[in-house]
Design a protein around this motif. Structure first.
Motif, PDB file in Angstrom:
ATOM      1  N   GLU A 201      34.451  53.372  40.198  1.00 24.55           N
ATOM      2  CA  GLU A 201      33.502  52.344  40.616  1.00 24.55           C
ATOM      3  C   GLU A 201      34.234  51.132  41.203  1.00 24.55           C
TER       4      GLU A 201
ATOM      5  N   SER B 182      39.055  52.206  37.963  1.00 20.36           N
ATOM      6  CA  SER B 182      37.959  53.165  37.785  1.00 20.36           C
ATOM      7  C   SER B 182      37.415  53.543  39.169  1.00 20.36           C
TER       8      SER B 182
ATOM      9  N   ALA C   5      35.585  51.991  44.646  1.00 17.82           N
ATOM     10  CA  ALA C   5      34.504  52.002  45.641  1.00 17.82           C
ATOM     11  C   ALA C   5      34.137  50.570  46.034  1.00 17.82           C
ATOM     12  N   GLN C   6      34.056  49.693  45.044  1.00 20.75           N
ATOM     13  CA  GLN C   6      33.727  48.297  45.321  1.00 20.75           C
ATOM     14  C   GLN C   6      34.818  47.644  46.178  1.00 20.75           C
TER      15      GLN C   6
END
Length: 108
Positions: A94, A92, A97-98
């Motif tokens: 997210e 995903s 990005a993490q």
């Protein structure tokens, strides 16, 4: 110097041992039976189907091409990087990005 695995069966066994996986542990991750995986490692079987190779490559974090020895320029590190990027692309936004933040923190 470490001997480069020459055959499909050598590569499978070497990668499984490097990952510290037993046949029992790798088989379900690759979508194979333990007995079939044992035969792949210990017998000269005809080449497995693309689906079986894809499952095995994914479970061992390499590419199918690496397992088959099809690209002489692809070493284990390159194959692992390609497999990682394939997983990264499926994450995903997210999670990506993490992971990028984590990579930046590790690089410092």
């Amino acid at each position: 110097m470490h001997r480069v695995a020459e055959t499909l069966r050598d590569r499978i066994k070497t990668l499984r041992k490097k990952a510290k996986l037993t046949l029992d542990q790798l088989a379900p991750q690759a979508g194979l039976s333990k007995s079939y995986l044992w035969e792949l490692e210990n017998r000269d079987l005809p080449r497995p189907s693309g689906e079986k190779l894809a499952g095995l490559a994914k479970a061992l974090n390499v590419t199918v091409d690496y397992l088959l020895g099809g690209d002489p320029t692809e070493n284990l590190e390159t194959a692992e990087d390609k497999a990682f990027f394939r997983e990264y692309e499926a994450m995903s936004p997210e999670a990506r990005a993490q992971l990028r933040r984590l990579a930046k923190a590790l690089d410092k």
